[in-house]
Every structure is written in C-alpha cells, then in structure tokens.
Motif scaffolding. Structure first.
Motif, PDB file in Angstrom:
ATOM      1  N   GLU A  16       0.838  -1.200   0.000  1.00 51.38           N
ATOM      2  CA  GLU A  16       0.000   0.000   0.000  1.00 51.38           C
ATOM      3  C   GLU A  16       0.877   1.255   0.000  1.00 51.38           C
ATOM      4  O   GLU A  16       0.614   2.214  -0.730  1.00 51.38           O
ATOM      5  CB  GLU A  16      -0.915  -0.002   1.220  1.00 51.38           C
ATOM      6  CG  GLU A  16      -1.862   1.172   1.274  1.00 51.38           C
ATOM      7  CD  GLU A  16      -2.756   1.134   2.492  1.00 51.38           C
ATOM      8  OE1 GLU A  16      -2.893   2.189   3.136  1.00 51.38           O
ATOM      9  OE2 GLU A  16      -3.305   0.064   2.811  1.00 51.38           O
ATOM     10  N   ARG A  17       1.927   1.233   0.822  1.00 48.49           N
ATOM     11  CA  ARG A  17       2.851   2.370   0.888  1.00 48.49           C
ATOM     12  C   ARG A  17       3.533   2.590  -0.471  1.00 48.49           C
ATOM     13  O   ARG A  17       3.702   3.728  -0.919  1.00 48.49           O
ATOM     14  CB  ARG A  17       3.871   2.131   1.976  1.00 48.49           C
ATOM     15  CG  ARG A  17       4.760   3.310   2.251  1.00 48.49           C
ATOM     16  CD  ARG A  17       5.595   3.056   3.510  1.00 48.49           C
ATOM     17  NE  ARG A  17       6.447   4.173   3.798  1.00 48.49           N
ATOM     18  CZ  ARG A  17       6.070   5.287   4.417  1.00 48.49           C
ATOM     19  NH1 ARG A  17       4.840   5.425   4.835  1.00 48.49           N
ATOM     20  NH2 ARG A  17       6.933   6.261   4.634  1.00 48.49           N
ATOM     21  N   CYS A  20       1.105   4.286  -2.803  1.00 48.02           N
ATOM     22  CA  CYS A  20       0.985   5.711  -2.462  1.00 48.02           C
ATOM     23  C   CYS A  20       2.213   6.482  -2.924  1.00 48.02           C
ATOM     24  O   CYS A  20       2.097   7.599  -3.448  1.00 48.02           O
ATOM     25  CB  CYS A  20       0.762   5.882  -0.965  1.00 48.02           C
ATOM     26  SG  CYS A  20      -0.842   5.270  -0.417  1.00 48.02           S
ATOM     27  N   VAL A  23       1.970   7.132  -6.624  1.00 52.19           N
ATOM     28  CA  VAL A  23       1.043   8.237  -6.922  1.00 52.19           C
ATOM     29  C   VAL A  23       1.738   9.580  -6.694  1.00 52.19           C
ATOM     30  O   VAL A  23       1.579  10.517  -7.482  1.00 52.19           O
ATOM     31  CB  VAL A  23      -0.249   8.113  -6.078  1.00 52.19           C
ATOM     32  CG1 VAL A  23      -1.105   9.361  -6.202  1.00 52.19           C
ATOM     33  CG2 VAL A  23      -1.042   6.877  -6.507  1.00 52.19           C
ATOM     34  N   GLY A  91      -8.360  11.923   4.881  1.00 53.07           N
ATOM     35  CA  GLY A  91      -7.889  12.082   3.511  1.00 53.07           C
ATOM     36  C   GLY A  91      -8.817  12.883   2.620  1.00 53.07           C
ATOM     37  O   GLY A  91      -8.365  13.717   1.836  1.00 53.07           O
TER      38      GLY A  91
END
Length: 105
Positions: A16-17, A20, A23, A91
């Motif tokens: 997941e990190r 991110c 992105v 978020g």
C-alpha cells in the motif's frame, strides 16, 4: 477486502505504501489519469470518481437523496463516504482543502 493467505500484514502495508509513493511521483493531472487508467478497470475508476464527486456534494450540504439523483451513487455508498468524511482518516478533507487552496492561490 480480499484475503491474501500468503501475504503478511506487513507485506500488505508495504505494498500500500509503495502504491501511495508511486502516486506521489506523478506531476500532472494527465499523468495521474494515465496511471489510474492503467491501474484500475473502468468500473473501479468510475467508482472512485463517483465517491470523490459525493465528497464535494456532501460538503456543500446536498441531501443524500439529491446526491443519489444527481450521481446515481447508492444511498449506502453516500452514507459510507459521509462516515469517512467525518470519522475517517482525514484524507477526503485534506485533499478537498488542498484543492480549494490550489484554486484560490
């Protein structure tokens, strides 16, 4: 969420990190659009875009039924977005505020 029987929680968090971080490397809306069009199915991308549209409508005080009428998003999903908008990880609010600052500045 789907279960990964062979993936540890730590591996899942690292994946997941990494997503991110990927992105964050994107420098324009067009780059971001290309990335998400490659990453997501059309239905997944539409669901993400719909949820983001719901955020703005909720912040504008539009009632759930009217949001449903305007967007076609289910009242259940609208409620879920509303819960995360008020009690989530922050978020939605952070991104929304930064977009407002960007437009003003």
């Amino acid at each position: 969420m789907k279960e990964h029987r062979l993936v540890t929680p730590r591996q899942e968090a690292l994946a997941e990190r990494s997503l991110c971080a990927a992105v964050l490397t994107l420098k324009s809306v067009d780059e971001c659009r290309s990335f998400f069009r490659d990453l997501c199915t059309p239905a997944e991308l539409q669901a993400l875009a719909d949820r983001w549209a719901v955020v703005g409508l909720l912040q504008a005080g539009v009632p759930y039924r009217e949001i449903h009428r305007q967007t076609g998003v289910s009242v259940t999903t609208i409620g879920r977005v509303a819960r995360y908008l008020t009690n989530g990880n922050g978020g939605y609010s952070l991104a929304s505020e930064r977009l407002k600052e960007h437009r003003v500045g």
